[in-house]
Design a protein around this motif. Sequence first.
Motif, short mmCIF file in Angstrom:
data_model
loop_
_atom_site.label_atom_id
_atom_site.label_comp_id
_atom_site.label_asym_id
_atom_site.label_seq_id
_atom_site.Cartn_x
_atom_site.Cartn_y
_atom_site.Cartn_z
N PRO A 8 0.81 -1.22 0.00
CA PRO A 8 0.00 0.00 0.00
C PRO A 8 0.85 1.28 0.00
CG PRO A 8 -0.91 -1.58 1.54
CD PRO A 8 0.41 -2.15 1.07
N GLU A 9 2.07 1.19 0.50
CA GLU A 9 2.94 2.36 0.60
C GLU A 9 4.00 2.45 -0.50
OE1 GLU A 9 3.01 4.97 3.08
OE2 GLU A 9 0.98 4.20 3.30
N LEU A 10 4.17 1.39 -1.30
CA LEU A 10 5.26 1.36 -2.29
C LEU A 10 4.79 0.88 -3.65
CD1 LEU A 10 8.31 1.56 -3.07
CD2 LEU A 10 8.49 -0.83 -2.33
N SER A 11 5.12 1.69 -4.65
CA SER A 11 4.98 1.30 -6.04
C SER A 11 6.36 1.36 -6.69
CB SER A 11 4.03 2.23 -6.79
OG SER A 11 2.71 2.10 -6.30
N VAL A 12 6.54 0.57 -7.73
CA VAL A 12 7.78 0.60 -8.50
C VAL A 12 7.41 0.92 -9.94
CG1 VAL A 12 9.05 -0.97 -6.99
CG2 VAL A 12 7.76 -1.89 -8.91
N SER A 13 8.42 1.36 -10.70
CA SER A 13 8.15 1.81 -12.06
C SER A 13 9.42 1.75 -12.89
CB SER A 13 7.65 3.26 -12.01
OG SER A 13 7.51 3.79 -13.30
N PRO A 14 9.23 1.62 -14.21
CA PRO A 14 10.35 1.92 -15.10
C PRO A 14 10.69 3.41 -15.00
CG PRO A 14 8.66 0.66 -16.25
CD PRO A 14 8.08 1.09 -14.93
N GLN A 15 11.70 3.83 -15.72
CA GLN A 15 12.17 5.22 -15.68
C GLN A 15 11.03 6.22 -15.63
OE1 GLN A 15 15.51 6.49 -15.70
NE2 GLN A 15 14.42 8.36 -15.20
N ILE A 16 11.14 7.15 -14.73
CA ILE A 16 10.19 8.25 -14.58
C ILE A 16 10.86 9.50 -15.14
CG2 ILE A 16 8.99 9.68 -12.89
CD1 ILE A 16 8.90 7.17 -11.10
N ARG A 17 10.06 10.35 -15.76
CA ARG A 17 10.58 11.60 -16.30
C ARG A 17 10.33 12.73 -15.30
NH1 ARG A 17 13.11 12.14 -20.46
NH2 ARG A 17 12.27 14.19 -20.93
N PRO A 18 11.21 13.71 -15.25
CA PRO A 18 11.03 14.81 -14.29
C PRO A 18 9.66 15.47 -14.37
CG PRO A 18 13.21 14.94 -15.28
CD PRO A 18 12.46 13.87 -16.02
N GLU A 19 9.14 15.63 -15.56
CA GLU A 19 7.85 16.32 -15.72
C GLU A 19 6.67 15.49 -15.19
OE1 GLU A 19 8.94 14.53 -19.78
OE2 GLU A 19 9.99 15.67 -18.24
N GLU A 20 6.90 14.23 -14.85
CA GLU A 20 5.83 13.39 -14.30
C GLU A 20 5.70 13.49 -12.78
OE1 GLU A 20 5.74 9.72 -17.43
OE2 GLU A 20 7.49 9.81 -16.10
N LEU A 21 6.67 14.12 -12.13
CA LEU A 21 6.70 14.11 -10.67
C LEU A 21 5.60 14.94 -10.03
CD1 LEU A 21 10.53 14.01 -9.99
CD2 LEU A 21 8.87 12.14 -10.02
N ALA A 22 5.21 16.03 -10.63
CA ALA A 22 4.12 16.83 -10.06
C ALA A 22 2.84 16.00 -10.00
CB ALA A 22 3.91 18.11 -10.86
N ALA A 23 2.56 15.23 -11.05
CA ALA A 23 1.37 14.38 -11.06
C ALA A 23 1.46 13.29 -10.01
CB ALA A 23 1.15 13.77 -12.45
N LEU A 24 2.66 12.72 -9.83
CA LEU A 24 2.83 11.70 -8.80
C LEU A 24 2.62 12.29 -7.41
CD1 LEU A 24 5.88 9.76 -10.25
CD2 LEU A 24 3.56 8.88 -9.95
N ALA A 25 3.14 13.47 -7.19
CA ALA A 25 2.93 14.14 -5.90
C ALA A 25 1.45 14.42 -5.68
CB ALA A 25 3.75 15.42 -5.83
N ALA A 26 0.75 14.82 -6.74
CA ALA A 26 -0.69 15.08 -6.64
C ALA A 26 -1.47 13.80 -6.33
CB ALA A 26 -1.21 15.71 -7.93
N GLU A 27 -0.92 12.65 -6.73
CA GLU A 27 -1.55 11.36 -6.44
C GLU A 27 -1.22 10.89 -5.02
OE1 GLU A 27 -0.88 8.31 -9.40
OE2 GLU A 27 -0.97 9.81 -10.99
N GLY A 28 -0.38 11.62 -4.31
CA GLY A 28 -0.09 11.28 -2.92
C GLY A 28 1.28 10.68 -2.67
N PHE A 29 2.11 10.58 -3.69
CA PHE A 29 3.46 10.06 -3.48
C PHE A 29 4.29 11.14 -2.80
CE2 PHE A 29 1.96 7.18 -6.73
CZ PHE A 29 2.38 5.96 -6.24
N ARG A 30 5.04 10.76 -1.78
CA ARG A 30 5.83 11.72 -1.00
C ARG A 30 7.34 11.48 -1.10
NH1 ARG A 30 2.31 14.33 -1.84
NH2 ARG A 30 0.43 14.56 -0.63
N VAL A 31 7.73 10.27 -1.54
CA VAL A 31 9.15 9.92 -1.61
C VAL A 31 9.46 9.32 -2.97
CG1 VAL A 31 11.00 8.53 -0.57
CG2 VAL A 31 9.17 9.44 0.88
#
Length: 142
Positions: A8-31
């Motif tokens: 529930p606290e951890l997801s993994v992913s292939p390479q993430i792009r810098p421009e995708e981080l704001a959306a991830l933060a909006a989804e509740g990712f903190r780290v």
Amino acid sequence: MDLRQLTPELSVSPQIRPEELAALAAEGFRVLINNRPDAEVGPDEDSLAMKAAAEAAGMEYREIPFVPGQVTPDMVDAQAEALALPGRKIAYCRSGNRSTVLWALTRAGHQPTAELLETAAQAGYDLSGVRPLIDSIAASGR
């Protein structure tokens, strides 16, 4: 993005792009945990670019580069520390496999090996090749 949830606290992913981080933060990712060495990416996705983008998105950033076949106890310890941070986390590498391996190694001895392998398999990662290492860490009581 191809997010694959391990816990529930951890997801993994292939390479993430810098421009995708704001959306991830909006989804509740903190780290954001970067398990990809800079030698595998260009300057747009290297550790400096990812750290700056993570911080701009309000995320904690941890860099734990994992060269295939070169896992160390220090890397496992650093991954465990990053996973202990509060909030939802996302770890990434080229495919998500190395991030999943490090997660499993941090859980060795805390969860049955078969359970770790099954969780990884459900996320699309075959960790059977590292089963001996998981079992060895579990047996050492580390």
